[in-house]
Design a protein around this motif. Structure first.
Motif, PDB file in Angstrom:
ATOM      1  N   ILE A 199      34.183  32.491  33.617  1.00 37.11           N
ATOM      2  CA  ILE A 199      34.025  30.901  33.510  1.00 37.11           C
ATOM      3  C   ILE A 199      32.498  30.493  33.787  1.00 37.11           C
ATOM      4  CG2 ILE A 199      36.357  30.282  34.104  1.00 37.11           C
ATOM      5  CD1 ILE A 199      35.786  29.793  36.959  1.00 37.11           C
TER       6      ILE A 199
ATOM      7  N   SER B  48      44.483  35.189  29.052  1.00 32.86           N
ATOM      8  CA  SER B  48      44.371  33.789  28.788  1.00 32.86           C
ATOM      9  C   SER B  48      42.775  33.393  29.119  1.00 32.86           C
ATOM     10  CB  SER B  48      45.569  33.194  29.235  1.00 32.86           C
ATOM     11  OG  SER B  48      46.508  33.643  28.874  1.00 32.86           O
ATOM     12  N   MET B  49      42.320  33.845  30.030  1.00 35.38           N
ATOM     13  CA  MET B  49      41.089  33.356  30.560  1.00 35.38           C
ATOM     14  C   MET B  49      40.188  33.662  29.622  1.00 35.38           C
ATOM     15  SD  MET B  49      41.689  31.435  33.264  1.00 35.38           S
ATOM     16  CE  MET B  49      40.311  30.995  33.328  1.00 35.38           C
TER      17      MET B  49
ATOM     18  N   VAL C 261      40.008  30.465  27.442  1.00 34.86           N
ATOM     19  CA  VAL C 261      39.527  29.381  28.374  1.00 34.86           C
ATOM     20  C   VAL C 261      38.076  29.551  28.543  1.00 34.86           C
ATOM     21  CG1 VAL C 261      39.338  28.416  30.620  1.00 34.86           C
ATOM     22  CG2 VAL C 261      41.611  28.991  29.762  1.00 34.86           C
ATOM     23  N   SER C 262      37.654  30.694  28.493  1.00 40.80           N
ATOM     24  CA  SER C 262      36.218  30.947  28.725  1.00 40.80           C
ATOM     25  C   SER C 262      35.381  30.487  27.381  1.00 40.80           C
ATOM     26  CB  SER C 262      35.655  32.455  29.135  1.00 40.80           C
ATOM     27  OG  SER C 262      35.911  33.342  28.158  1.00 40.80           O
TER      28      SER C 262
ATOM     29  N   LEU D 258      35.536  26.879  26.994  1.00 44.86           N
ATOM     30  CA  LEU D 258      34.649  26.050  27.767  1.00 44.86           C
ATOM     31  C   LEU D 258      33.069  26.156  27.204  1.00 44.86           C
ATOM     32  CD1 LEU D 258      35.863  26.813  31.322  1.00 44.86           C
ATOM     33  CD2 LEU D 258      35.964  24.630  30.145  1.00 44.86           C
TER      34      LEU D 258
END
Length: 197
Positions: free
Chosen positions: A69, A153-154, A157-158, A161
Motif C-alpha cells: 500500500i 488479496s492485498m 488492492v495495491s 490503488l
C-alpha cells in the motif's frame, strides 16, 4: 479540466489516508518483530515456547503490506528513485509530457495487467475451485500459520490503488500540459513536501 482535477484531488486524498495508515502498520510491525525476538530468547532461557508461527507470519504479512500500500503514496510524492539527470533540467511542461507519456503508456497498462494476472490466483486462494464452487481458504503450510488469502488479496488492492494514483497523476500532468496552473503548483508542492506530514 477543473472537474477532472477535482477527481484527481479526491484520489490524492485517499492516497494520503492510506499513507497515514502506514504509520500504524510500521509501528505494529516493529512491535511484533521486537516481541518475536524477545520471546524467542526468553523462551529458550525459561524452556517455554513464547512465540508462534502465526506471530512470525503476521510480522511478514505486515512488512509486505507496507510495500503493497506504499506504492501509490510513493508515486504521489515522486519519492521513487530517478536516474535521469536530464529530467531535472527540463521545463515543467516537458517534465509533465514525459511523465504523462510514461504513466499512460507504461504504468496504467502495467497496473491493469497486474490486476488481470492476479485476480484468479487471489480467488483460488480464497477457495474458488476450478468448477466455480468454493472450498477452503489457502493457509500456511507451517503449523499454526495464518491464512494466505487476505495477504494475497492485498496484491489486488495495491494494484488498484496504484492504478487510481496513476490516473490522478496523468490528470495532473495533462492539466499542466494544458496550462492549468493549480496542477503545476500541486505537483511541485508534492515533490517538495516531506513524506507523511
Amino acid at each position: 479540466m477543473p472537474t477532472l482535477f477535482k477527481f484527481a484531488q479526491t484520489i490524492d486524498y485517499l492516497t494520503e489516508q492510506v499513507g497515514r495508515l502506514l504509520y500504524s502498520i510500521v509501528i505494529l510491525t516493529v512491535g511484533i518483530g521486537f516481541y518475536n525476538v524477545a520471546a524467542r530468547y526468553l523462551g529458550r532461557f525459561v524452556g517455554l515456547k513464547l512465540s508462534s508461527n502465526a506471530l512470525i507470519e503476521l510480522q511478514w504479512y505486515l512488512f509486505s503490506l507496507m510495500f503493497f500500500i506504499g506504492f501509490p503514496y510513493i508515486l504521489k510524492h515522486s519519492a521513487n528513485v530517478r536516474v535521469d539527470f536530464l529530467y531535472a533540467h527540463w521545463s515543467p511542461k516537458r517534465q509533465a509530457l514525459i511523465d504523462f507519456l510514461g504513466t499512460v503508456l507504461f504504468l496504467i497498462p502495467f497496473c491493469l495487467i497486474g490486476i488481470y494476472v492476479t485476480f484468479n490466483p487471489v480467488l483460488q486462494s480464497w477457495g474458488q475451485l476450478p468448477d466455480g464452487s468454493w472450498g477452503a481458504w489457502e493457509v500456511s503450510s507451517d503449523a499454526d500459520g495464518l491464512p494466505r488469502a487476505p495477504i494475497k488479496s492485498m496484491i489486488l488492492v495495491s494494484f488498484a490503488l496504484l492504478l487510481l494514483q496513476a490516473i490522478s497523476q496523468a490528470i495532473k500532468y495533462g492539466a499542466i500540459l494544458q496550462g492549468y496552473e493549480p496542477a503545476l503548483r500541486e505537483i511541485q508542492s508534492e515533490t517538495e513536501k516531506p513524506p507523511i506530514e
